[in-house]
Design a protein around this motif. Structure first.
Motif, mmCIF file in Angstrom:
data_model
loop_
_atom_site.group_PDB
_atom_site.id
_atom_site.type_symbol
_atom_site.label_atom_id
_atom_site.label_comp_id
_atom_site.label_asym_id
_atom_site.label_seq_id
_atom_site.Cartn_x
_atom_site.Cartn_y
_atom_site.Cartn_z
ATOM 1 N N ARG A 179 1.188 -1.618 -0.050
ATOM 2 C CA ARG A 179 -0.195 -0.077 -0.187
ATOM 3 C C ARG A 179 0.948 1.136 -0.143
ATOM 4 N NH1 ARG A 179 -4.490 -1.626 5.222
ATOM 5 N NH2 ARG A 179 -5.812 -3.208 3.239
ATOM 6 N N GLN A 180 0.415 2.107 -0.395
ATOM 7 C CA GLN A 180 0.904 3.710 -0.561
ATOM 8 C C GLN A 180 -0.109 4.276 -0.783
ATOM 9 O OE1 GLN A 180 3.030 5.047 -3.771
ATOM 10 N NE2 GLN A 180 3.742 2.647 -4.522
ATOM 11 N N VAL A 181 0.322 5.642 -0.050
ATOM 12 C CA VAL A 181 -1.143 6.932 0.180
ATOM 13 C C VAL A 181 -0.227 8.336 0.302
ATOM 14 C CG1 VAL A 181 -2.379 7.879 1.939
ATOM 15 C CG2 VAL A 181 -1.863 5.607 2.575
ATOM 16 N N HIS A 182 -0.318 8.920 -0.522
ATOM 17 C CA HIS A 182 0.482 10.338 -0.742
ATOM 18 C C HIS A 182 -0.991 11.212 -1.285
ATOM 19 C CE1 HIS A 182 1.185 13.280 -4.432
ATOM 20 N NE2 HIS A 182 1.870 13.311 -4.099
ATOM 21 N N ILE A 183 -0.309 12.106 -0.425
ATOM 22 C CA ILE A 183 -1.448 13.409 -0.244
ATOM 23 C C ILE A 183 -0.457 14.566 -0.481
ATOM 24 C CG2 ILE A 183 -2.148 14.995 2.324
ATOM 25 C CD1 ILE A 183 -2.094 11.765 3.264
ATOM 26 N N THR A 184 -1.408 15.819 -1.138
ATOM 27 C CA THR A 184 -0.387 16.878 -1.001
ATOM 28 C C THR A 184 -1.771 18.072 -0.134
ATOM 29 O OG1 THR A 184 -2.227 17.286 -2.147
ATOM 30 C CG2 THR A 184 -0.701 16.495 -3.562
ATOM 31 N N GLY A 185 -1.081 19.153 -0.128
ATOM 32 C CA GLY A 185 -1.112 20.298 0.517
ATOM 33 C C GLY A 185 -0.410 21.206 0.548
ATOM 34 N N ARG A 186 -0.949 22.388 2.201
ATOM 35 C CA ARG A 186 -0.220 22.993 2.231
ATOM 36 C C ARG A 186 0.321 23.270 3.869
ATOM 37 N NH1 ARG A 186 -5.697 24.702 2.593
ATOM 38 N NH2 ARG A 186 -6.526 25.942 4.569
ATOM 39 N N ALA A 187 1.556 23.393 4.076
ATOM 40 C CA ALA A 187 1.893 23.432 5.413
ATOM 41 C C ALA A 187 1.936 24.684 6.524
ATOM 42 C CB ALA A 187 2.917 22.798 5.936
ATOM 43 N N GLU A 188 1.322 24.727 7.133
ATOM 44 C CA GLU A 188 0.943 25.883 8.210
ATOM 45 C C GLU A 188 1.833 25.770 9.622
ATOM 46 O OE1 GLU A 188 -2.898 26.105 8.968
ATOM 47 O OE2 GLU A 188 -3.489 27.260 7.334
ATOM 48 N N LYS A 189 2.117 26.709 10.475
ATOM 49 C CA LYS A 189 3.358 26.488 12.040
ATOM 50 C C LYS A 189 2.304 26.685 12.465
ATOM 51 C CE LYS A 189 7.680 28.886 11.044
ATOM 52 N NZ LYS A 189 8.189 30.156 11.455
ATOM 53 N N LEU A 190 2.180 25.634 13.429
ATOM 54 C CA LEU A 190 2.060 25.050 14.574
ATOM 55 C C LEU A 190 1.934 26.557 15.513
ATOM 56 C CD1 LEU A 190 2.590 21.348 15.753
ATOM 57 C CD2 LEU A 190 0.573 22.325 14.547
ATOM 58 N N SER A 191 1.220 26.526 17.014
ATOM 59 C CA SER A 191 1.468 28.088 17.434
ATOM 60 C C SER A 191 2.154 27.034 18.794
ATOM 61 C CB SER A 191 -0.132 27.763 18.567
ATOM 62 O OG SER A 191 -0.864 26.602 19.329
ATOM 63 N N ALA A 192 2.797 28.253 19.190
ATOM 64 C CA ALA A 192 3.847 28.037 20.633
ATOM 65 C C ALA A 192 3.215 27.011 21.685
ATOM 66 C CB ALA A 192 3.573 29.592 21.042
ATOM 67 N N MET A 193 1.520 27.208 21.598
ATOM 68 C CA MET A 193 1.752 26.283 22.808
ATOM 69 C C MET A 193 1.448 24.972 22.450
ATOM 70 S SD MET A 193 0.818 25.441 25.899
ATOM 71 C CE MET A 193 -0.171 27.231 26.418
ATOM 72 N N GLU A 194 1.168 24.230 21.010
ATOM 73 C CA GLU A 194 0.958 23.186 20.632
ATOM 74 C C GLU A 194 3.012 22.845 20.226
ATOM 75 O OE1 GLU A 194 -2.367 22.890 17.273
ATOM 76 O OE2 GLU A 194 -1.123 23.909 17.200
ATOM 77 N N ASN A 195 4.069 24.199 20.072
ATOM 78 C CA ASN A 195 4.945 23.217 20.182
ATOM 79 C C ASN A 195 5.174 22.707 21.199
ATOM 80 O OD1 ASN A 195 5.322 24.106 17.353
ATOM 81 N ND2 ASN A 195 6.054 25.973 17.760
#
Length: 226
Positions: free
Chosen positions: A118-134
Motif C-alpha cells: 500500500r501507499q498513500v500520497h497526500i498533497t496540501g499546504r503546511a502551516e506552523k503550529l502555535s507556541a502552545m502546541e509546540n
C-alpha cells in the motif's frame, strides 16, 4: 584501460540485475464499495492496520518541498498526530524544509507501506503550529531528544560528527538537574490536505488507485488507472 572496462562490465551486470527485480502483488485489491467516504477515516483505518502489522516505522512519511529555484527536495519525517484538522510533524525551524515552506507552503507527503502493498500520497499546504502546541509536544519528549533538538542546527554544515556529540554532552550536563527549555528555532507544522491518493498493489500490475479531491464541503472519489 582494464579498470575502466571492468567498471563498465560491473555496471552492465548491475543494471541487468536491477531490471530483473520484480514481484507480484497478491495481498488483495481495493474496491470503491470498501472505501470510507471520508479520506481521513480511510487513512486512519489503513494506519491502524499498518501499526497492527508491526511494519517498521509505520508513521514515517516522505515530505517533498520545493526551493525558490523550483528544485524539489524529499526527506523522511515522522507523523506525530493526524485528524481532520491535518497531519502534524516537527522539525528545526531553520532547516532547509522550513525555509522552503516559508516561501512556498505547498507540500506533498507519501506513506510507503510496502509490507502491506500500500501507499498513500497526500498533497496540501503546511502551516506552523502555535507556541502552545509546540510546548505541549516538546515537553512530552524524552529528555535526550529535547537536548538533541537544541544541539543540532539542522541542515547546517559541520566538519565532524564529534562536534555534534560534544555539544550534546555539554548540554546534557547543563540540563542534568533541570528542565530543557523549548528552543525558539524548533516547532511543528500542520499539513492541511487538499487531495489523498490510496494505492493498493494488484496482480499483473493492475493496481487499484483512488483519488479523493475536495469540492466545496465534500470529497469527490475517482478511480485512477494504474
Amino acid at each position: 584501460m582494464k579498470g575502466a572496462k571492468s567498471r563498465k562490465n560491473q555496471e552492465q551486470m548491475l543494471n541487468m540485475e536491477l531490471s530483473d527485480i520484480r514481484r507480484e502483488y497478491i495481498q488483495g485489491g481495493l474496491r470503491r464499495k470498501d472505501l470510507n467516504e471520508n479520506p481521513f477515516g480511510q487513512f486512519d483505518f489503513w494506519l491502524k492496520q499498518a501499526i497492527e502489522a508491526n511494519i517498521s516505522d509505520p508513521t514515517a512519511m516522505t515530505i517533498a518541498t520545493v526551493d525558490q529555484d523550483g528544485q524539489p527536495f524529499q526527506r523522511i519525517v515522522l507523523l506525530k498526530n493526524s485528524g481532520e484538522d491535518g497531519f502534524i510533524f516537527y522539525t528545526n525551524l531553520g532547516s532547509r524544509k522550513a525555509n522552503h515552506i516559508q516561501h512556498n507552503n505547498k507540500v506533498s507527503v507519501h506513506f510507503p507501506w510496502h509490507m502491506l502493498e500500500r501507499q498513500v500520497h497526500i498533497t496540501g499546504r503546511a502551516e506552523k503550529l502555535s507556541a502552545m502546541e509546540n510546548f505541549k509536544y516538546f515537553t512530552s519528549r524524552p529528555k535526550d531528544s529535547q537536548i538533541a533538538a537544541i544541539a543540532s542546527h539542522q541542515s547546517s554544515r559541520i566538519s565532524a560528527r564529534g562536534i555534534l556529540e560534544s555539544k550534546f554532552l555539554e548540554l546534557k550536563k547543563k540540563f542534568s538537574q533541570g528542565e530543557v527549555p523549548v528552543p525558539s528555532f524548533w516547532g511543528g507544522y500542520r499539513i492541511i490536505p487538499e487531495s489523498f491518493e490510496f494505492w493498493q498493489g494488484g496482480e499483473h500490475r493492475l493496481h487499484d488507485r483512488f483519488l479523493y479531491t475536495k469540492s466545496s464541503h465534500e470529497w469527490l472519489i475517482e478511480r485512477l488507472a494504474p
